[in-house]
Design a protein around this motif. Structure first.
Motif, PDB file in Angstrom:
ATOM      1  N   LEU A 122      52.998 -12.679 -22.440  1.00 29.04           N
ATOM      2  CA  LEU A 122      51.624 -12.397 -22.061  1.00 29.04           C
ATOM      3  C   LEU A 122      51.447 -10.926 -21.723  1.00 29.04           C
ATOM      4  O   LEU A 122      52.313 -10.324 -21.085  1.00 29.04           O
ATOM      5  CB  LEU A 122      51.251 -13.233 -20.840  1.00 29.04           C
ATOM      6  CG  LEU A 122      51.293 -14.744 -20.995  1.00 29.04           C
ATOM      7  CD1 LEU A 122      50.939 -15.417 -19.687  1.00 29.04           C
ATOM      8  CD2 LEU A 122      50.384 -15.209 -22.102  1.00 29.04           C
ATOM      9  N   PHE A 123      50.321 -10.367 -22.137  1.00 31.79           N
ATOM     10  CA  PHE A 123      49.943  -9.009 -21.749  1.00 31.79           C
ATOM     11  C   PHE A 123      48.700  -9.125 -20.887  1.00 31.79           C
ATOM     12  O   PHE A 123      47.672  -9.631 -21.338  1.00 31.79           O
ATOM     13  CB  PHE A 123      49.689  -8.149 -22.993  1.00 31.79           C
ATOM     14  CG  PHE A 123      50.954  -7.823 -23.718  1.00 31.79           C
ATOM     15  CD1 PHE A 123      51.499  -8.727 -24.630  1.00 31.79           C
ATOM     16  CD2 PHE A 123      51.627  -6.637 -23.489  1.00 31.79           C
ATOM     17  CE1 PHE A 123      52.687  -8.452 -25.293  1.00 31.79           C
ATOM     18  CE2 PHE A 123      52.811  -6.348 -24.157  1.00 31.79           C
ATOM     19  CZ  PHE A 123      53.328  -7.259 -25.055  1.00 31.79           C
ATOM     20  N   PHE A 124      48.806  -8.641 -19.654  1.00 33.70           N
ATOM     21  CA  PHE A 124      47.758  -8.843 -18.671  1.00 33.70           C
ATOM     22  C   PHE A 124      46.813  -7.664 -18.567  1.00 33.70           C
ATOM     23  O   PHE A 124      47.225  -6.502 -18.737  1.00 33.70           O
ATOM     24  CB  PHE A 124      48.376  -9.084 -17.281  1.00 33.70           C
ATOM     25  CG  PHE A 124      48.930 -10.452 -17.083  1.00 33.70           C
ATOM     26  CD1 PHE A 124      50.226 -10.751 -17.467  1.00 33.70           C
ATOM     27  CD2 PHE A 124      48.149 -11.453 -16.527  1.00 33.70           C
ATOM     28  CE1 PHE A 124      50.740 -12.022 -17.291  1.00 33.70           C
ATOM     29  CE2 PHE A 124      48.659 -12.733 -16.345  1.00 33.70           C
ATOM     30  CZ  PHE A 124      49.953 -13.019 -16.732  1.00 33.70           C
ATOM     31  N   GLY A 125      45.559  -7.960 -18.245  1.00 31.93           N
ATOM     32  CA  GLY A 125      44.627  -6.944 -17.836  1.00 31.93           C
ATOM     33  C   GLY A 125      44.838  -6.599 -16.370  1.00 31.93           C
ATOM     34  O   GLY A 125      45.697  -7.191 -15.702  1.00 31.93           O
ATOM     35  N   PHE A 183      60.347 -15.994 -19.208  1.00 35.59           N
ATOM     36  CA  PHE A 183      59.833 -14.637 -19.080  1.00 35.59           C
ATOM     37  C   PHE A 183      59.995 -14.134 -17.640  1.00 35.59           C
ATOM     38  O   PHE A 183      59.969 -14.918 -16.700  1.00 35.59           O
ATOM     39  CB  PHE A 183      58.338 -14.585 -19.426  1.00 35.59           C
ATOM     40  CG  PHE A 183      58.001 -15.140 -20.779  1.00 35.59           C
ATOM     41  CD1 PHE A 183      57.848 -16.508 -20.956  1.00 35.59           C
ATOM     42  CD2 PHE A 183      57.849 -14.311 -21.862  1.00 35.59           C
ATOM     43  CE1 PHE A 183      57.544 -17.036 -22.205  1.00 35.59           C
ATOM     44  CE2 PHE A 183      57.543 -14.829 -23.120  1.00 35.59           C
ATOM     45  CZ  PHE A 183      57.396 -16.188 -23.282  1.00 35.59           C
ATOM     46  N   PHE A 224      55.148  -6.966 -18.365  1.00 32.97           N
ATOM     47  CA  PHE A 224      56.195  -7.746 -19.005  1.00 32.97           C
ATOM     48  C   PHE A 224      57.530  -7.016 -18.878  1.00 32.97           C
ATOM     49  O   PHE A 224      57.606  -5.813 -19.125  1.00 32.97           O
ATOM     50  CB  PHE A 224      55.821  -7.944 -20.467  1.00 32.97           C
ATOM     51  CG  PHE A 224      56.897  -8.510 -21.332  1.00 32.97           C
ATOM     52  CD1 PHE A 224      57.625  -7.700 -22.178  1.00 32.97           C
ATOM     53  CD2 PHE A 224      57.182  -9.863 -21.301  1.00 32.97           C
ATOM     54  CE1 PHE A 224      58.607  -8.214 -22.994  1.00 32.97           C
ATOM     55  CE2 PHE A 224      58.177 -10.389 -22.115  1.00 32.97           C
ATOM     56  CZ  PHE A 224      58.891  -9.569 -22.972  1.00 32.97           C
ATOM     57  N   LYS A 231      62.057 -11.382 -22.102  1.00 33.06           N
ATOM     58  CA  LYS A 231      61.838 -12.778 -22.455  1.00 33.06           C
ATOM     59  C   LYS A 231      63.074 -13.350 -23.123  1.00 33.06           C
ATOM     60  O   LYS A 231      63.874 -12.626 -23.747  1.00 33.06           O
ATOM     61  CB  LYS A 231      60.637 -12.928 -23.392  1.00 33.06           C
ATOM     62  CG  LYS A 231      60.850 -12.321 -24.772  1.00 33.06           C
ATOM     63  CD  LYS A 231      59.621 -12.520 -25.664  1.00 33.06           C
ATOM     64  CE  LYS A 231      59.840 -11.882 -27.036  1.00 33.06           C
ATOM     65  NZ  LYS A 231      58.655 -12.028 -27.917  1.00 33.06           N
ATOM     66  N   LEU A 269      50.205  -7.030 -13.825  1.00 34.26           N
ATOM     67  CA  LEU A 269      51.533  -7.544 -14.158  1.00 34.26           C
ATOM     68  C   LEU A 269      52.041  -6.899 -15.437  1.00 34.26           C
ATOM     69  O   LEU A 269      51.318  -6.783 -16.412  1.00 34.26           O
ATOM     70  CB  LEU A 269      51.491  -9.054 -14.362  1.00 34.26           C
ATOM     71  CG  LEU A 269      51.517  -9.864 -13.094  1.00 34.26           C
ATOM     72  CD1 LEU A 269      50.115 -10.247 -12.694  1.00 34.26           C
ATOM     73  CD2 LEU A 269      52.361 -11.124 -13.281  1.00 34.26           C
ATOM     74  N   TYR A 292      58.134 -11.051 -15.211  1.00 36.50           N
ATOM     75  CA  TYR A 292      57.090 -10.049 -15.063  1.00 36.50           C
ATOM     76  C   TYR A 292      57.261  -9.359 -13.716  1.00 36.50           C
ATOM     77  O   TYR A 292      57.769  -9.944 -12.766  1.00 36.50           O
ATOM     78  CB  TYR A 292      55.701 -10.701 -15.116  1.00 36.50           C
ATOM     79  CG  TYR A 292      55.324 -11.188 -16.489  1.00 36.50           C
ATOM     80  CD1 TYR A 292      55.763 -12.424 -16.950  1.00 36.50           C
ATOM     81  CD2 TYR A 292      54.564 -10.393 -17.329  1.00 36.50           C
ATOM     82  CE1 TYR A 292      55.430 -12.857 -18.219  1.00 36.50           C
ATOM     83  CE2 TYR A 292      54.230 -10.822 -18.602  1.00 36.50           C
ATOM     84  CZ  TYR A 292      54.670 -12.060 -19.033  1.00 36.50           C
ATOM     85  OH  TYR A 292      54.344 -12.474 -20.297  1.00 36.50           O
TER      86      TYR A 292
END
Lengths: 115, 112
Positions: free
Chosen positions: B101-104, A34, A46, A49, A44, A36
């Motif tokens: 991943l999806f971040f806060g 991945f 995305f 991927k 962060l 970011y």
């Protein structure tokens, strides 16, 4: 154990030139990879991927990355850099699909695009 | 909600106090992660929860740190007897199996 290396703390590139941000990884199984991006004072986001399939994956904002199994690399690329691409970029790896769900991040590479 | 929500966004505490940080994941995401990011540094894995499996706590730096998750919903990260070296941004992220991943936006913790 999984690990990710981003060998460059900072990459400088002129606007309009191609950019590459390097990433190498180590996992015991098949990697999920991945990228970011972290803009100043923001979370962060995305970018893209690689799970399986084509080695060249395309993501957000015109970025792409190439999975190279023999070199255990997953470098981030963009054909023509913009000043707005200046940010902190993180590579991450997960040992999947049958491995741990833990995502390990590199230390980050600061990209500075100069006008 | 549409994204991962963390609260509070900022927390200032005195050394020795306990703090509790909250994370609301994206609905339907079975996995939830906590990371720590010290100023100018990368992301340090703390803990993750995956469905009903036992959490992977291998990244927790000391027994002052603990986390809980209610089913596939809210998680709280608790730091007891805070120290100045605990000052950092604490990031929560959620994911589906095989997804990214999806971040806060994180909680900025400052220990004085």
């Amino acid at each position: 154990a999984q690990s990710v290396a981003q060998p460059e703390d900072q990459v400088n590139v002129a606007e309009g030139n191609p950019l590459t941000v390097k990433c190498t990884y180590s996992v015991s199984g098949n990697p999920y990879l991945f990228w970011y991006v972290q803009y100043p004072n923001r979370g962060l986001q995305f970018l893209l991927k690689y799970i399986t399939g084509d080695n060249l994956v395309k993501g957000s904002y015109g970025f792409e990355a190439e999975f190279n199994k023999s070199q255990t690399s997953f470098h981030l690329k963009k054909p023509s850099a913009l000043v707005s691409d200046s940010a902190l970029y993180f590579c991450a790896v997960r040992d999947g699909p049958s491995g741990t769900y833990k995502y390990i991040f590199g230390t980050g590479t600061r990209l500075k695009v100069l006008a | 909600g549409a994204g991962v929500s963390q609260s509070p966004s900022n927390k200032v505490t005195e050394k020795g106090k306990d703090v509790e940080l909250r994370c609301d994941p994206i609905s339907g995401h079975t996995a939830l992660y906590w990371y720590r990011q010290r100023l100018g540094q990368g992301l340090e894995f703390l803990i993750y929860f995956q469905g009903n499996s036992a959490p992977d706590k291998s990244g927790l730096p000391s027994d002052r740190f603990s986390a809980e998750r209610t089913g596939e919903s809210v998680s709280t990260l608790t730091i007891q007897r805070t120290q100045q070296e605990d000052s950092a941004v604490y990031l929560c992220a959620s994911a589906t199996v095989g997804g990214g991943l999806f971040f806060g936006s994180g909680t900025q913790l400052s220990v004085l």
